[in-house]
Design a protein around this motif. Structure first.
Motif, mmCIF file in Angstrom:
data_model
loop_
_atom_site.group_PDB
_atom_site.id
_atom_site.type_symbol
_atom_site.label_atom_id
_atom_site.label_comp_id
_atom_site.label_asym_id
_atom_site.label_seq_id
_atom_site.Cartn_x
_atom_site.Cartn_y
_atom_site.Cartn_z
ATOM 1 N N LYS A 180 0.879 -1.120 -0.032
ATOM 2 C CA LYS A 180 0.066 0.074 0.136
ATOM 3 C C LYS A 180 0.908 1.257 0.027
ATOM 4 N N GLN A 181 1.911 1.176 0.638
ATOM 5 C CA GLN A 181 2.824 2.428 0.656
ATOM 6 C C GLN A 181 3.351 2.516 -0.613
ATOM 7 N N GLY A 182 3.827 1.372 -1.331
ATOM 8 C CA GLY A 182 4.330 1.576 -2.591
ATOM 9 C C GLY A 182 3.259 1.980 -3.731
ATOM 10 N N TRP A 213 1.203 10.065 -3.554
ATOM 11 C CA TRP A 213 0.413 10.467 -2.446
ATOM 12 C C TRP A 213 1.300 10.428 -1.261
ATOM 13 N N PRO A 214 0.847 11.076 -0.172
ATOM 14 C CA PRO A 214 1.434 10.887 1.007
ATOM 15 C C PRO A 214 1.299 9.270 1.346
ATOM 16 N N HIS A 215 2.492 8.834 2.373
ATOM 17 C CA HIS A 215 2.317 7.440 2.548
ATOM 18 C C HIS A 215 3.264 7.296 3.938
ATOM 19 N N ALA A 216 3.858 8.391 4.697
ATOM 20 C CA ALA A 216 4.586 8.005 5.483
ATOM 21 C C ALA A 216 3.916 7.515 6.745
ATOM 22 N N GLU A 217 2.630 7.754 6.920
ATOM 23 C CA GLU A 217 2.016 7.250 8.287
ATOM 24 C C GLU A 217 0.808 6.508 7.835
#
Length: 304
Positions: free
Chosen positions: A250-252, A259-263
């Protein structure tokens, strides 16, 4: 001699159209997902006005294109015909009550004005939701449950079927041990990434061979995550990106989309973006559609 060694006149007949593929015309419908082949803009139909069709992309942005132009529909080049029903939202009759998250029923002229739910079935307009059946449908997690609710929620309430989250297929055996399925308390389970050799397939095989197997049905789709069961065109993609195994999927996906994906909150917002583009069953891949319908049939089968 009557023999014409050169045959008939090569310029006679409709010689210009020979070898040219005819472009199919389809009636325009609201929420139909189209792509402009020139600019690559893809979105759902939200309005037809002044000879222009307005498309809304996954970010909520809109852009208008000439109605008389050509578009890509599911990869096929088409032209648009006049809509059989108003493209704008109709206020002529309110659809059946629904819970937040369930897509609204739609009234279509092609069905004699009858309402259809987001799953494509005819809506039962005068029937209240039934008392919950003892049988259950179980899904792996929150996103699976929200997608099922969005498309099948209205139908499930008519049938009295409750959908529960497993919080991972690893918990299935323990949940079944507590639930103790019987002929009258069946359990249908929807699993992600149910392909030969996967962890999910091993869990499913063990359950189906176990003591509860006679009253449990485990089915699944081949996608890594339920996100992939949403057709990529709904989020402006031709195909979902391939994510290396070294990167959390999902982060990938979020990273590939910019899109933001850090948290975890970023992942949750990303899913809401994707879910927001799902309006009906037509926005989902058939590999998921058939499996959910199979589970509904299994848990609602009449007693012998």
């Amino acid at each position: 001699m009557d023999d014409d060694r050169y045959g008939s006149d090569v310029l006679s007949g409709d010689w210009r159209s020979k070898g040219v593929k005819k472009v199919r015309q389809v009636p325009l419908e609201r929420d139909m997902v189209l792509e402009d082949p020139v600019t690559g803009w893809a979105g759902a139909v939200v309005r037809l006005e002044a000879g222009n069709v307005e498309l809304e992309d996954w970010k909520g942005r809109t852009r208008s294109f000439p109605f008389s132009g050509q578009f890509l529909l599911e990869g096929e080049l088409v032209t648009l015909g006049r809509p059989q029903a108003p493209v704008g939202r109709s206020a002529e009759a309110a659809p059946p009550a629904r819970r937040p998250g369930a897509a609204p029923a739609v009234r279509q002229a092609s069905d004699g004005g009858r309402l259809r739910t987001a799953s494509g079935s005819f809506a039962v307009e005068s029937q209240r939701a039934r008392v919950a059946l003892p049988s259950r449908i179980m899904v792996e997690g929150k996103h699976d449950a929200e997608l099922v609710e969005k498309v099948w929620g209205t139908d499930l309430r008519v049938e009295g079927v409750v959908v529960e989250e497993l919080s991972g297929v690893d918990n299935l055996a323990d949940v079944l041990e507590e639930f103790r399925p019987t002929r009258d308390r069946r359990v249908g389970v929807l699993v992600d990434h149910l392909v030969p050799g996967s962890k999910e397939s091993r869990f499913a095989d063990a359950v189906m061979r176990g003591k509860w197997g006679a009253h449990v049905l485990v089915v699944g789709h081949p996608f890594v995550d339920v996100w992939q069961s949403v057709k990529p065109a709904r989020v402006g993609l031709r195909a979902w990106p391939t994510i290396p195994r070294s990167i959390e999927w999902k982060q990938g996906i979020c990273q590939a989309l910019g899109w933001p994906h850090a948290e975890q909150a970023d992942i949750a917002r990303a899913w809401q973006r994707i879910l927001g583009q799902v309006r009906t069953f037509a926005d989902l891949e058939p590999e998921l559609l058939g499996r959910v319908e199979e589970l509904i049939d299994f848990v609602t089968e009449p007693k012998a």
